[in-house]
Enzyme design. Structure first.
Site, PDB file in Angstrom:
ATOM      1  N   LYS A  22       0.837  -1.206   0.000  1.00  0.00           N
ATOM      2  CA  LYS A  22       0.000   0.000   0.000  1.00  0.00           C
ATOM      3  C   LYS A  22       0.870   1.254   0.000  1.00  0.00           C
ATOM      4  CE  LYS A  22      -1.673   1.783   3.919  1.00  0.00           C
ATOM      5  NZ  LYS A  22      -1.549   3.228   4.149  1.00  0.00           N
ATOM      6  N   ASN A  23       1.896   1.266   0.845  1.00  0.00           N
ATOM      7  CA  ASN A  23       2.690   2.488   0.997  1.00  0.00           C
ATOM      8  C   ASN A  23       3.603   2.768  -0.194  1.00  0.00           C
ATOM      9  OD1 ASN A  23       1.455   2.959   3.385  1.00  0.00           O
ATOM     10  ND2 ASN A  23       3.239   2.581   4.686  1.00  0.00           N
ATOM     11  N   ARG A 102      -4.199  11.293   4.376  1.00  0.00           N
ATOM     12  CA  ARG A 102      -3.069  12.207   4.475  1.00  0.00           C
ATOM     13  C   ARG A 102      -2.147  12.133   3.257  1.00  0.00           C
ATOM     14  NH1 ARG A 102       0.445  15.059   7.886  1.00  0.00           N
ATOM     15  NH2 ARG A 102       2.557  14.671   7.175  1.00  0.00           N
ATOM     16  N   CYS A 126      -4.635  13.861  12.972  1.00  0.00           N
ATOM     17  CA  CYS A 126      -5.192  12.526  12.795  1.00  0.00           C
ATOM     18  C   CYS A 126      -4.934  11.759  14.072  1.00  0.00           C
ATOM     19  CB  CYS A 126      -4.603  11.830  11.588  1.00  0.00           C
ATOM     20  SG  CYS A 126      -2.991  11.183  11.886  1.00  0.00           S
ATOM     21  N   ARG A 131       1.221  15.260  13.064  1.00  0.00           N
ATOM     22  CA  ARG A 131       1.768  15.047  11.718  1.00  0.00           C
ATOM     23  C   ARG A 131       1.840  16.330  10.884  1.00  0.00           C
ATOM     24  NH1 ARG A 131      -0.717   9.377   9.623  1.00  0.00           N
ATOM     25  NH2 ARG A 131       1.362   8.875   8.973  1.00  0.00           N
ATOM     26  N   VAL A 133       3.474  19.418   8.302  1.00  0.00           N
ATOM     27  CA  VAL A 133       3.990  19.367   6.921  1.00  0.00           C
ATOM     28  C   VAL A 133       5.176  20.316   6.727  1.00  0.00           C
ATOM     29  CG1 VAL A 133       1.795  18.588   5.907  1.00  0.00           C
ATOM     30  CG2 VAL A 133       2.273  21.041   6.108  1.00  0.00           C
ATOM     31  N   SER A 173      11.587  11.781   6.959  1.00  0.00           N
ATOM     32  CA  SER A 173      10.161  11.695   6.616  1.00  0.00           C
ATOM     33  C   SER A 173       9.994  10.950   5.296  1.00  0.00           C
ATOM     34  CB  SER A 173       9.559  13.101   6.479  1.00  0.00           C
ATOM     35  OG  SER A 173       8.326  13.035   5.774  1.00  0.00           O
ATOM     36  N   ASP A 317       5.064   0.781  11.864  1.00  0.00           N
ATOM     37  CA  ASP A 317       3.835   0.142  11.383  1.00  0.00           C
ATOM     38  C   ASP A 317       3.699  -1.320  11.822  1.00  0.00           C
ATOM     39  OD1 ASP A 317       3.074   2.489  10.184  1.00  0.00           O
ATOM     40  OD2 ASP A 317       3.569   1.867   8.141  1.00  0.00           O
ATOM     41  N   ILE A 339       8.629   7.252  16.482  1.00  0.00           N
ATOM     42  CA  ILE A 339       8.282   7.944  15.231  1.00  0.00           C
ATOM     43  C   ILE A 339       7.070   8.845  15.410  1.00  0.00           C
ATOM     44  CG2 ILE A 339       7.753   7.683  12.769  1.00  0.00           C
ATOM     45  CD1 ILE A 339      10.464   6.516  13.431  1.00  0.00           C
ATOM     46  N   ARG A 409      -8.580  -0.169   4.958  1.00  0.00           N
ATOM     47  CA  ARG A 409      -7.671   0.805   4.339  1.00  0.00           C
ATOM     48  C   ARG A 409      -6.355   0.145   3.969  1.00  0.00           C
ATOM     49  NH1 ARG A 409      -5.996   5.152   7.925  1.00  0.00           N
ATOM     50  NH2 ARG A 409      -4.600   5.299   6.168  1.00  0.00           N
TER      51      ARG A 409
HETATM   52  C1  UD1 Z   1       4.610   6.940   6.099  1.00  0.00           C
HETATM   53  C2  UD1 Z   1       3.717   5.728   5.990  1.00  0.00           C
HETATM   54  C3  UD1 Z   1       3.243   5.301   7.373  1.00  0.00           C
HETATM   55  C4  UD1 Z   1       4.442   5.097   8.295  1.00  0.00           C
HETATM   56  C5  UD1 Z   1       5.350   6.313   8.298  1.00  0.00           C
HETATM   57  C6  UD1 Z   1       6.621   6.106   9.086  1.00  0.00           C
HETATM   58  C7  UD1 Z   1       2.660   5.910   3.834  1.00  0.00           C
HETATM   59  C8  UD1 Z   1       1.404   6.141   3.065  1.00  0.00           C
HETATM   60  N1  UD1 Z   1       2.577   6.039   5.165  1.00  0.00           N
HETATM   61  O1  UD1 Z   1       3.832   7.997   6.630  1.00  0.00           O
HETATM   62  O2  UD1 Z   1       2.509   4.078   7.228  1.00  0.00           O
HETATM   63  O3  UD1 Z   1       3.970   4.866   9.610  1.00  0.00           O
HETATM   64  O4  UD1 Z   1       5.729   6.655   6.951  1.00  0.00           O
HETATM   65  O5  UD1 Z   1       7.301   4.984   8.636  1.00  0.00           O
HETATM   66  O6  UD1 Z   1       3.687   5.596   3.285  1.00  0.00           O
HETATM   67  N2  UD1 Z   1       6.918  14.897  10.188  1.00  0.00           N
HETATM   68  C9  UD1 Z   1       7.146  16.214  10.512  1.00  0.00           C
HETATM   69  N3  UD1 Z   1       7.035  17.162   9.519  1.00  0.00           N
HETATM   70  C10 UD1 Z   1       6.713  16.827   8.225  1.00  0.00           C
HETATM   71  C11 UD1 Z   1       6.500  15.473   7.908  1.00  0.00           C
HETATM   72  C12 UD1 Z   1       6.603  14.526   8.910  1.00  0.00           C
HETATM   73  O7  UD1 Z   1       7.425  16.541  11.655  1.00  0.00           O
HETATM   74  O8  UD1 Z   1       6.632  17.735   7.383  1.00  0.00           O
HETATM   75  C13 UD1 Z   1       7.023  13.865  11.268  1.00  0.00           C
HETATM   76  C14 UD1 Z   1       5.752  13.092  11.492  1.00  0.00           C
HETATM   77  O9  UD1 Z   1       4.864  13.796  12.325  1.00  0.00           O
HETATM   78  C15 UD1 Z   1       6.290  11.844  12.139  1.00  0.00           C
HETATM   79  C16 UD1 Z   1       7.637  11.646  11.445  1.00  0.00           C
HETATM   80  O10 UD1 Z   1       7.959  12.901  10.861  1.00  0.00           O
HETATM   81  O11 UD1 Z   1       6.502  12.046  13.510  1.00  0.00           O
HETATM   82  C17 UD1 Z   1       7.659  10.601  10.356  1.00  0.00           C
HETATM   83  O12 UD1 Z   1       6.575  10.804   9.479  1.00  0.00           O
HETATM   84  P1  UD1 Z   1       6.627  10.435   7.945  1.00  0.00           P
HETATM   85  O13 UD1 Z   1       7.799   9.544   7.684  1.00  0.00           O
HETATM   86  O14 UD1 Z   1       6.502  11.681   7.151  1.00  0.00           O
HETATM   87  O15 UD1 Z   1       5.297   9.588   7.799  1.00  0.00           O
HETATM   88  P2  UD1 Z   1       4.336   9.492   6.546  1.00  0.00           P
HETATM   89  O16 UD1 Z   1       5.125   9.681   5.294  1.00  0.00           O
HETATM   90  O17 UD1 Z   1       3.149  10.337   6.772  1.00  0.00           O
END
Ligand code: UD1
Length: 434
Positions: A22-23, A102, A126, A131, A133, A173, A317, A339, A409
């Protein structure tokens, strides 16, 4: 709303085919925005998130179609999707769509790179933490984009096109790495992304982008180099296996005992998690078809401590699923989530089944118990909900898991895959149920 009903106590034996990830499928589908030619994706899992994302992209002008079944295809085989973004008709992704998933925020990269502008709603909070950006914004700014936050939207502009830049992530990220890599494919000049996410899904996206004509080196390592090109073209790409689904079923077999071969997957995608599983006393063997997981139900489950980390560390995950397994260990284990904030919500539900877990900050101290007892429980997020299913497989009597839409999902035909191996598990349709 549907529920899943499980009667615990059976061991698992047989074969479980693993779906496409999925990811990986989500960013790959979004990559279709980068070209006006057709992108064909094979081995795409049949999941609610995938169909929702296809619908979201159709608002931007992406036509999508699915191949029907082919002779000899099992219905557990992944689907083939064709996506064509001949013309981007709308560069705005509204709140009502982005808030549902997201990952749809990630359209900001390809839209900005191809059209020079994008207006994408902030995803909002969420269940597993705020989370933010900020990393996406800082990364795109490093490529020359002007970004404002206006009325809940991230408005990004690069009228003359993006240009190559250097960006070092202060924190790893996955999503922001996908976005910067996609955006950089069409930027002028070279982009260097440092402290990039090393997840296999990042490398898979890069393989597809390269097949589309992008020039990328180093995806899957901490430093990615992207040499921008004027345009990308169509391609066909096969989605890599889902390592989280793989780990989830491996942990389910460790929990119930039994002998299951997970096919269409590879242990190399989740070595750290498999090492932790092996340390619990479960046999994990790489075989030609994928992975064979064996545990004698009479043997004890050893307690093992884990700390979640970016890849190649133990995946967040799989944290909830491993915790479910540890509830039955012969001793005490510590599970630390680094994380996401607030990703221990399954603790309260596991406790309803008789688990003994104390939470101190980001660490859960799990004291194994000899038995769990079935109860009604509620899914809070995708991975938490499947941890309740794993616990239900050994709990005495009946467990019902509600809010199953979380499972839909991310897990394709979960009940069917488990019941084929001997589990007593069924979906109860939600007609007239709450
Ligand atoms: C992806 C995966 C999710 C997995 C996660 C971590 C998908 C669709 N989802 O989520 O299943 O649990 O990676 O392996 O692939 N963060 C910030 N600022 C940002 C972006 C992220 O602070 O701009 C933080 C987040 O809040 C979190 C950490 O970085 O604490 C990691 O998040 P991130 O790796 O971005 O997760 P996703 O890509 O959303």
């Amino acid at each position: 709303m549907d529920k899943i009903r499980i009667v615990g106590g059976n061991r698992l034996d047989g074969i479980i085919p693993i779906s496409g990830a999925k990811n990986a499928a989500l960013p790959l589908i979004i990559a279709s925005l980068l070209t006006d030619e057709r992108l064909t994706l094979e081995n795409v899992p049949r999941l609610r998130d995938v169909s929702l994302l296809n619908r979201i992209l159709s608002n931007h002008g992406v036509d999508y179609s699915l191949n029907g079944k082919r002779p000899g295809e099992d219905h557990l085989t992944g689907q083939t999707i064709h996506l064509t973004a001949r013309e981007i008709v709308d560069t705005c992704a509204p709140y009502d769509l982005v808030s549902q998933m997201r990952a749809s925020f990630w359209v900001i990269g390809p839209l900005l790179a191809r059209c020079g502008e994008a207006r994408v709603s902030l995803p909002g909070g969420c269940a597993i933490g705020p989370r933010p950006v900020d990393l996406f914004i800082a990364g795109l700014e490093a490529m020359g984009a002007a970004i404002d936050i206006e009325a809940g939207y991230v408005v990004a502009r690069a009228p003359g096109g993006l240009r190559g830049g250097r960006y070092t992530f202060p924190k790893v990220s996955v999503g922001a790495t996908h976005v910067l890599m996609m955006a950089a494919t069409l930027a002028k000049g070279e982009t260097v992304i440092e402290n990039a996410a090393r997840e296999p899904e990042v490398a898979d996206l890069a393989r597809c982008l390269v097949a589309m004509g992008a020039k990328i080196e180093g995806a899957g390592t901490a430093t990615i180099h992207v040499q921008g090109v004027p345009r990308l073209h169509g391609a066909t790409h096969r989605v890599l296996p889902d390592r989280i689904e793989t780990g989830t079923y491996a942990m389910a077999v460790a929990m119930t005992g039994g002998d299951v071969t997970l096919t269409h997957t590879s242990g190399d995608l989740l070595r750290n998690a498999l090492d932790a599983l092996a340390a619990t006393g479960t046999s994990v063997a790489d075989v030609a078809e994928g992975l064979r997981i064996v545990r004698d139900p009479a043997s004890p489950i050893h307690p093992v401590d884990v700390v979640t980390e970016p890849y190649p560390g133990f995946p967040t995950d799989l944290q909830a699923q491993f915790m479910a397994l540890m509830t039955r260990a012969a001793g005490v284990s510590r599970i630390t989530e680094t994380i996401f904030e607030n990703r221990l919500m399954h603790v309260a539900e596991l406790a309803r089944l008789g688990a003994r877990i104390d939470v101190d900050g980001r660490t859960a101290r799990v004291t194994g118990v000899p038995r769990l007892v079935g109860a009604p429980v509620m899914a809070t997020d995708l991975r938490a909900s499947v941890s309740l299913v794993i616990a239900g497989l050994v709990a005495e009597g009946e467990t019902t898991v509600s809010r199953v839409y979380h499972l839909d999902r991310g897990f394709e035909r979960l009940e069917e895959k488990l019941s084929r191996c001997g589990a007593v598990i069924e979906r109860i349709s939600g007609e007239g149920m709450r």
